[in-house]
Design a protein around this motif. Sequence first.
Motif, PDB file in Angstrom:
ATOM      1  N   ALA A   1       0.833  -1.187   0.000  1.00 54.53           N
ATOM      2  CA  ALA A   1       0.000   0.000   0.000  1.00 54.53           C
ATOM      3  C   ALA A   1       0.877   1.250   0.000  1.00 54.53           C
ATOM      4  CB  ALA A   1      -0.914  -0.005   1.223  1.00 54.53           C
ATOM      5  N   ASN A   2       0.290   2.336  -0.492  1.00 55.68           N
ATOM      6  CA  ASN A   2       1.007   3.592  -0.510  1.00 55.68           C
ATOM      7  C   ASN A   2       1.305   4.038   0.922  1.00 55.68           C
ATOM      8  OD1 ASN A   2       0.741   3.559  -3.261  1.00 55.68           O
ATOM      9  ND2 ASN A   2      -1.130   4.783  -3.254  1.00 55.68           N
ATOM     10  N   ALA A   3       2.516   4.553   1.144  1.00 55.84           N
ATOM     11  CA  ALA A   3       2.945   4.939   2.487  1.00 55.84           C
ATOM     12  C   ALA A   3       2.393   6.311   2.831  1.00 55.84           C
ATOM     13  CB  ALA A   3       4.462   4.933   2.556  1.00 55.84           C
ATOM     14  N   ALA A   4       1.850   6.433   4.032  1.00 51.84           N
ATOM     15  CA  ALA A   4       1.333   7.713   4.510  1.00 51.84           C
ATOM     16  C   ALA A   4       2.497   8.550   5.037  1.00 51.84           C
ATOM     17  CB  ALA A   4       0.299   7.491   5.603  1.00 51.84           C
ATOM     18  N   VAL A   5       2.582   9.793   4.587  1.00 56.41           N
ATOM     19  CA  VAL A   5       3.696  10.663   4.985  1.00 56.41           C
ATOM     20  C   VAL A   5       3.229  11.883   5.773  1.00 56.41           C
ATOM     21  CG1 VAL A   5       5.202   9.970   3.095  1.00 56.41           C
ATOM     22  CG2 VAL A   5       3.576  11.839   2.743  1.00 56.41           C
ATOM     23  N   GLY A   6       1.932  12.124   5.840  1.00 59.14           N
ATOM     24  CA  GLY A   6       1.433  13.283   6.568  1.00 59.14           C
ATOM     25  C   GLY A   6      -0.058  13.209   6.780  1.00 59.14           C
ATOM     26  N   ARG A   7      -0.501  13.758   7.906  1.00 60.28           N
ATOM     27  CA  ARG A   7      -1.924  13.775   8.230  1.00 60.28           C
ATOM     28  C   ARG A   7      -2.298  15.131   8.796  1.00 60.28           C
ATOM     29  NH1 ARG A   7      -0.072   8.799   9.972  1.00 60.28           N
ATOM     30  NH2 ARG A   7      -1.115   6.959   9.101  1.00 60.28           N
ATOM     31  N   CYS A   8      -3.545  15.519   8.574  1.00 56.48           N
ATOM     32  CA  CYS A   8      -4.077  16.722   9.185  1.00 56.48           C
ATOM     33  C   CYS A   8      -5.577  16.554   9.403  1.00 56.48           C
ATOM     34  CB  CYS A   8      -3.779  17.976   8.353  1.00 56.48           C
ATOM     35  SG  CYS A   8      -4.511  17.952   6.711  1.00 56.48           S
ATOM     36  N   PHE A   9      -6.146  17.376  10.277  1.00 56.12           N
ATOM     37  CA  PHE A   9      -7.550  17.249  10.669  1.00 56.12           C
ATOM     38  C   PHE A   9      -8.239  18.595  10.524  1.00 56.12           C
ATOM     39  CE2 PHE A   9     -10.910  17.486  13.870  1.00 56.12           C
ATOM     40  CZ  PHE A   9     -11.668  16.371  13.537  1.00 56.12           C
ATOM     41  N   VAL A  10      -9.480  18.553  10.029  1.00 54.13           N
ATOM     42  CA  VAL A  10     -10.297  19.751   9.883  1.00 54.13           C
ATOM     43  C   VAL A  10     -11.632  19.493  10.563  1.00 54.13           C
ATOM     44  CG1 VAL A  10     -11.359  21.383   8.284  1.00 54.13           C
ATOM     45  CG2 VAL A  10      -9.211  20.280   7.678  1.00 54.13           C
ATOM     46  N   LEU A  11     -12.000  20.346  11.490  1.00 53.17           N
ATOM     47  CA  LEU A  11     -13.259  20.149  12.210  1.00 53.17           C
ATOM     48  C   LEU A  11     -14.465  20.490  11.348  1.00 53.17           C
ATOM     49  CD1 LEU A  11     -14.702  19.418  14.836  1.00 53.17           C
ATOM     50  CD2 LEU A  11     -14.456  21.806  15.553  1.00 53.17           C
ATOM     51  N   ARG A  12     -14.399  21.580  10.586  1.00 54.35           N
ATOM     52  CA  ARG A  12     -15.536  22.001   9.768  1.00 54.35           C
ATOM     53  C   ARG A  12     -15.057  22.765   8.555  1.00 54.35           C
ATOM     54  NH1 ARG A  12     -18.903  26.364   8.841  1.00 54.35           N
ATOM     55  NH2 ARG A  12     -21.139  25.869   8.549  1.00 54.35           N
ATOM     56  N   VAL A  13     -15.666  22.453   7.408  1.00 54.42           N
ATOM     57  CA  VAL A  13     -15.447  23.205   6.173  1.00 54.42           C
ATOM     58  C   VAL A  13     -16.830  23.623   5.682  1.00 54.42           C
ATOM     59  CG1 VAL A  13     -14.450  23.233   3.871  1.00 54.42           C
ATOM     60  CG2 VAL A  13     -13.429  21.798   5.636  1.00 54.42           C
ATOM     61  N   GLY A  14     -17.102  24.907   5.715  1.00 51.50           N
ATOM     62  CA  GLY A  14     -18.416  25.402   5.343  1.00 51.50           C
ATOM     63  C   GLY A  14     -18.696  25.259   3.859  1.00 51.50           C
ATOM     64  N   PRO A  15     -19.967  25.456   3.468  1.00 47.75           N
ATOM     65  CA  PRO A  15     -20.314  25.386   2.035  1.00 47.75           C
ATOM     66  C   PRO A  15     -19.546  26.427   1.230  1.00 47.75           C
ATOM     67  CG  PRO A  15     -22.289  25.381   3.418  1.00 47.75           C
ATOM     68  CD  PRO A  15     -21.139  25.723   4.317  1.00 47.75           C
ATOM     69  N   ARG A  16     -18.986  25.990   0.109  1.00 42.90           N
ATOM     70  CA  ARG A  16     -18.196  26.855  -0.779  1.00 42.90           C
ATOM     71  C   ARG A  16     -17.085  27.577  -0.007  1.00 42.90           C
ATOM     72  NH1 ARG A  16     -19.811  27.163  -5.836  1.00 42.90           N
ATOM     73  NH2 ARG A  16     -21.949  26.590  -6.413  1.00 42.90           N
ATOM     74  N   SER A  17     -16.458  26.875   0.890  1.00 46.77           N
ATOM     75  CA  SER A  17     -15.385  27.449   1.704  1.00 46.77           C
ATOM     76  C   SER A  17     -14.085  26.696   1.461  1.00 46.77           C
ATOM     77  CB  SER A  17     -15.741  27.412   3.194  1.00 46.77           C
ATOM     78  OG  SER A  17     -16.903  28.174   3.447  1.00 46.77           O
ATOM     79  N   VAL A  18     -12.995  27.340   1.838  1.00 47.93           N
ATOM     80  CA  VAL A  18     -11.659  26.765   1.685  1.00 47.93           C
ATOM     81  C   VAL A  18     -10.941  26.852   3.025  1.00 47.93           C
ATOM     82  CG1 VAL A  18      -9.446  26.914   0.489  1.00 47.93           C
ATOM     83  CG2 VAL A  18     -11.548  27.402  -0.751  1.00 47.93           C
ATOM     84  N   VAL A  19     -10.338  25.757   3.440  1.00 48.20           N
ATOM     85  CA  VAL A  19      -9.568  25.707   4.682  1.00 48.20           C
ATOM     86  C   VAL A  19      -8.183  25.160   4.354  1.00 48.20           C
ATOM     87  CG1 VAL A  19      -9.388  24.698   6.981  1.00 48.20           C
ATOM     88  CG2 VAL A  19     -11.626  25.385   6.100  1.00 48.20           C
TER      89      VAL A  19
END
Length: 208
Positions: free
Chosen positions: A131-149
Motif C-alpha cells: 500500500a502507498n505509504a502515509a507521509v502526513g496527516r491533518c484534521f479539519v473540524l468544519r469546512v463550510g459550504p463553498r469554503s476553503v480551509v
Amino acid sequence: MDRLRNRRSGGDPALTRVHRFRKLPRSLRATRPGWCFVAIIFGVGFAALNTGNNLLYLVFALMLAFLVLSGILSEASLRGIRVERIVPRELFAGVPNPVLLRIRNQQTRIAAFALSIEDRLEPLAGRGAGANAAVGRCFVLRVGPRSVVDRSYGFVPDRRGEMAFASLRVSTRFPFGLFVKSVELEAVQRVLVYPALAPVTRPVDEQG
C-alpha cells in the motif's frame, strides 16, 4: 459534443454520471463502538423475533434508522470535498518540509465535518509492493459550504532523489463515530528531493 459522444458510444448521460459517482473508491470501516452497536442491533432483533414484543420491534427499527442516518450524513460530508496539495519548490532530505493541503468544499448548502486527510507516497521500487505509504496527516473540524480551509504538515523525506505523491485519503467519523468512511482522491505529483543540509564550519585563518 458530449451528447454526440454519448450517442456514438451508445451511452446515456444519466448512466455516465452514475458511473462517475460509482468510480469514486469509497471504503467503510466500523470502529470499536460501531461493532458494539451492530452487535446490540442483532441482539435486539433476535429478542424481538423470539418474543414478538412490539416495543422491541420499535427499538430495532430506530437503531436501523440510526445506521442509515449515519451513512447519509457521512456521505454528505465527503461528497463535495476536493483537496489540493501545494509542495515547496525546494525539498531537502532529513528535515521537515511544509506541505500545504487546501481543502475545498464545493457543496452549496452542506458543510463538511470532522475530516481527516492523509497524504500518501507511491511505494519505492525494490522495497516490495504494498500500500502507498502515509507521509502526513491533518484534521479539519468544519469546512463550510463553498469554503476553503488550509492545513499543513511537515514532510520529512528519508532520502534524496525523485519521489512521487500518489493520492490523498479523506475520511470522516461524522456524525456518531460508529464508522469511518473514506474516499481516495488521486493526486499524483512528482517531486525532487535535494540532499540533506549540513552545517559548514569556517576554516580558521592561519597566523603567520
